[in-house]
Every structure is written in structure tokens, then in C-alpha cells.
Design an enzyme around this catalytic site. Sequence first.
Site, PDB file in Angstrom:
ATOM      1  N   ASP A 231      45.144  44.484  40.419  1.00 53.86           N
ATOM      2  CA  ASP A 231      43.792  45.321  40.691  1.00 53.86           C
ATOM      3  C   ASP A 231      43.925  45.868  42.073  1.00 53.86           C
ATOM      4  O   ASP A 231      45.014  45.582  42.956  1.00 53.86           O
ATOM      5  CB  ASP A 231      42.672  44.450  40.444  1.00 53.86           C
ATOM      6  CG  ASP A 231      42.407  43.284  41.646  1.00 53.86           C
ATOM      7  OD1 ASP A 231      43.200  43.388  42.459  1.00 53.86           O
ATOM      8  OD2 ASP A 231      41.269  42.703  41.918  1.00 53.86           O
ATOM      9  N   ASP A 233      41.808  46.311  45.572  1.00 52.98           N
ATOM     10  CA  ASP A 233      40.523  45.609  46.361  1.00 52.98           C
ATOM     11  C   ASP A 233      40.022  46.313  47.562  1.00 52.98           C
ATOM     12  O   ASP A 233      41.050  46.865  48.336  1.00 52.98           O
ATOM     13  CB  ASP A 233      40.812  44.086  46.776  1.00 52.98           C
ATOM     14  CG  ASP A 233      41.423  43.307  45.513  1.00 52.98           C
ATOM     15  OD1 ASP A 233      40.745  42.790  44.671  1.00 52.98           O
ATOM     16  OD2 ASP A 233      42.479  42.993  45.617  1.00 52.98           O
ATOM     17  N   ASP A 322      38.098  46.517  42.583  1.00 53.29           N
ATOM     18  CA  ASP A 322      36.935  45.655  43.120  1.00 53.29           C
ATOM     19  C   ASP A 322      36.536  46.344  44.398  1.00 53.29           C
ATOM     20  O   ASP A 322      37.251  46.496  45.255  1.00 53.29           O
ATOM     21  CB  ASP A 322      37.483  44.170  43.348  1.00 53.29           C
ATOM     22  CG  ASP A 322      37.410  43.316  42.240  1.00 53.29           C
ATOM     23  OD1 ASP A 322      36.949  43.602  41.203  1.00 53.29           O
ATOM     24  OD2 ASP A 322      37.555  42.283  42.484  1.00 53.29           O
TER      25      ASP A 322
HETATM   26  N1  DCT Z   1      39.979  35.534  46.869  1.00 54.86           N
HETATM   27  C1  DCT Z   1      39.822  34.138  47.145  1.00 54.86           C
HETATM   28  N2  DCT Z   1      39.446  33.277  46.020  1.00 54.86           N
HETATM   29  C2  DCT Z   1      39.122  33.674  44.974  1.00 54.86           C
HETATM   30  C3  DCT Z   1      39.254  35.111  44.673  1.00 54.86           C
HETATM   31  C4  DCT Z   1      39.777  35.848  45.494  1.00 54.86           C
HETATM   32  O1  DCT Z   1      39.946  33.518  48.172  1.00 54.86           O
HETATM   33  N3  DCT Z   1      38.764  32.721  44.066  1.00 54.86           N
HETATM   34  C5  DCT Z   1      40.435  36.745  47.670  1.00 54.86           C
HETATM   35  C6  DCT Z   1      42.157  36.366  47.882  1.00 54.86           C
HETATM   36  C7  DCT Z   1      42.554  37.610  47.616  1.00 54.86           C
HETATM   37  C8  DCT Z   1      41.600  38.666  47.295  1.00 54.86           C
HETATM   38  O2  DCT Z   1      40.322  37.864  47.123  1.00 54.86           O
HETATM   39  C9  DCT Z   1      41.472  39.315  46.167  1.00 54.86           C
HETATM   40  O3  DCT Z   1      41.681  38.794  45.012  1.00 54.86           O
HETATM   41  P1  DCT Z   1      42.802  39.306  43.760  1.00 54.86           P
HETATM   42  O4  DCT Z   1      42.806  40.757  43.504  1.00 54.86           O
HETATM   43  O5  DCT Z   1      42.627  38.083  42.776  1.00 54.86           O
HETATM   44  O6  DCT Z   1      44.256  38.642  44.572  1.00 54.86           O
HETATM   45  P2  DCT Z   1      45.314  39.524  45.233  1.00 54.86           P
HETATM   46  O7  DCT Z   1      46.091  38.701  45.953  1.00 54.86           O
HETATM   47  O8  DCT Z   1      44.972  40.875  45.386  1.00 54.86           O
HETATM   48  O9  DCT Z   1      46.239  39.491  43.936  1.00 54.86           O
HETATM   49  P3  DCT Z   1      46.795  40.963  43.042  1.00 54.86           P
HETATM   50  O10 DCT Z   1      47.966  41.334  43.742  1.00 54.86           O
HETATM   51  O11 DCT Z   1      47.261  40.292  41.627  1.00 54.86           O
HETATM   52  O12 DCT Z   1      45.679  41.692  42.861  1.00 54.86           O
HETATM   53 MG    MG Z   2      44.040  42.151  44.236  1.00 52.66          MG
END
Ligand code: DCT
Ligand code: MG
Length: 398
Positions: A231, A233, A322
Amino acid sequence: LDISWYTESMREGLPVAILDRHRLQEQQGDPVEAPAFLAASYACQRNTPQPGHNTLLTAALSVLAESAELNGDEGRGLAFRRSEGLLRSLDRRVQGLAELRGLPCLGDHSRRVIQDLLENGVSSEVEETKSSPRYKAMKLLTGIFGVGVKTAKRWFTEGICSLAQLETSGHSLNAAQQAGVCYYTDLNQPVSREEADAVSVMVEGVVHSVLPGARVTLAGGFRRGKMSGHDVDFLITHPDEGKEEGLIHKIIACLESRGLLLYQQNTRNTYRESAKGAGRPSSSMDRFERCFSIFKLTNDSSYTADNGTGSGGRPWRAVRVDLVVSPISQFAFALLGWTGSKLFERETRRWAVRERSMSLSSHALYDRNQERYLRASSEEEIFAHLGLEYVSPTGRNA
Ligand code: DCT
Ligand code: MG
């Protein structure tokens, strides 16, 4: 014992085993043999680049971690994640198991898997896991936006293993899950850096049109330098505290009027500081004004993905986005929390509690000894409050 080659900050978290071995050798008058690798215990004390020098090992441990998580076994999942994070932080390729002696985070099970991989190039356990019907079905079902491990487990025990079986099962899906099924192929195709940049342009345009002066920051994996993600963010704030209130609704309305949203679900900011200290970490992630959404990314100027189309030859594709809005006073904490990785965040909070008696969330840092909140306007200040050496976003890929 000459440990001048350990930096002061690393010494604190060094595996006790290594230090003890060295002390013993020194007392016995033995020459101290330098270990092949040095690594601190907590992931937040280490620099962890992406993808690291041991991708064969980290990819395998990631499968075992994921499998445990899909079984609802958090403890086992975390143990494999810690091993994976440790190996990704090593500054060169591991040649043999002996080089890993004394390193933290590597349990017997992980070591067995690593040995298999180093000796045979594959791990039978990992291969069996990947081909097990349960793992495949759980991965497919949790790959549907809006479906968590619990729901997927329930469906799997009813014999549902595919989207077709889900459709004929008669289960009624909520709005998120309906969108998840509808855009399944697009949402399971990784988002590229170029696509993330194109989404950034869209989000900045909308945010600035509804609130001039607001700041948009790309967070998550892309801020850590990853080339793709599941995704995109974003963290949004405004330099005048209070101006950001209610912003998420304006952003959503504007995105909708421009036809850029395929799905959205928003939540209000419910965070309040209390005399008892920062909110519990597990519940604090979603207390900001936040919008889980699916964007319609069209095949125009700035968008240069493979062939510029979504599944079915559409001139657009669906992308998970997000949006999180933070007051400027909490921004540094929000940025640290939303940059990740998940393990890095988890380890930073564990360090705070265990080593500093502080509680850290994406909103605040509370010092339990002094019984007060510690303010910070940058990530560097938060690391300093925690007594940690600063780790740049690209080093937080634990
Ligand atoms: N986060 C966290 N705990 C969670 C969910 C999210 O600390 N339960 C934080 C860490 C990363 C950030 O929010 C964004 O979440 P993701 O999009 O799920 O992670 P990402 O590292 O951006 O992974 P991706 O590259 O797959 O989107
Ligand atoms: Mg992410």
C-alpha cells in the site's frame, strides 16, 4: 578485555553470551578471537538496510513467520521475525552457521532452518510450508482487503480455499471485503515506487486544495527506501495546531468529487493524553483521524507502471492507500510509528519499556519515573530521549 571496537551504545545491547565468553577467555589468558559478526539485541539499535545481504535466509524465515502469524501463533511469528531482522542487519553474507555463534535473536529452530539453507540451498520445512493447503488458502483469504486471520480461519475450516468457493458459500461480506474481492488482483499486485509517487502527486494536490499550508509526508515502506509495497501510507499535518481537525473529511470529499476513490472508511481521532501515561501501544495505532482507502490510479502522465492498466485491461488500477492525520505536536511520534517496519516499531517500544521505563506510542512518549510526557519535534529527539543512536528511515527495515 579490549572492546574498544564496540561503540558505547552497542555495548548496552550486546548479547551477554559474547561478552561473557570474552571475559572468561581474558581471565584464562586466552587470546580473544573476534566474532564473525556483531549485532545488538534490539532491532532499534541496529542499522537494517533493504534488502540486506542474506535474502535467501531472510525470505525463508519470513515464510515461517508468516505461517505462524496465519495460524494465530504470535509468539512463534515474532521469534522468526526477530531472526529475520537480525540476519537482514548483517553487513555481509553468512557463509556458515559457526559465524552466527553468540548472536542474539536466533533460536534453535531458526538456526536449524539456516543450517539447512546454507548446506542444501533449500529448507524442507519452508518448502513444505509453502506448499501446504492451509498456508496457501490462508494467504489467499487474508489477501482479501478487509479479511483478517480470524475470519480467514473460520472460512478455511468450512472448506473455503478460493475466491470462487467464497462467492458460492453464501457468506455475506461487509463493504471492505466486497471491495477486497472486487479489486483482488490489483490489490495483490505490488505497488511500485513510480505508482507511489503518482499517488503522492494526487494526495498532495487534494490536501493543498482543501487546506493550504498542510504538509504531506510519505511514510511506511516507501519512506524506508523500499521499491515496492502492499500500500501507500501518508501522514498529513499542519504547522498550526488545530488546523488539521476534521481534515480527513474534507480530503475524502475532495477525492470523491474528483472520482479518485473506489472505497474509503474513516475513523476519528480519539487520542487524549491521560494522567496514566501514553495509550497502550497496541491500541494507539488507529487513534488518529485515519482513512483506509482504495484509490483509482489512472493511466496518465506521471503513472508508468508495467503496462499502465489494471486487471481486465482497464485504463486504471486499484491501489491501497492509508491516510493518517496528526496534530503537529504529535507529528514526530506519528512519523516514527508510521514509518515502520512493524518489527522496528515493536522493538523501539520494547526498548523504551524495558530499558528506560518509558512508554512510547505513535502519539507520545511517557517517562514513568518522572511521571511526565517528553516532547519531541523530530524523530532525532525521540531517539535521544530513548538513549538510542539515531537510525535513519532506510536503516529501519528490520
Ligand atoms: N504499523 C505498526 N503496527 C501495525 C501496523 C502498522 O507499527 N500493526 C506501522 C509500521 C509500518 C506502517 O505502520 C505502515 O504499515 P504497513 O503499510 O502495513 O507496512 P509497510 O512497512 O509500509 O509495508 P508495505 O511496504 O507492504 O506497505
Ligand atoms: Mg505500507
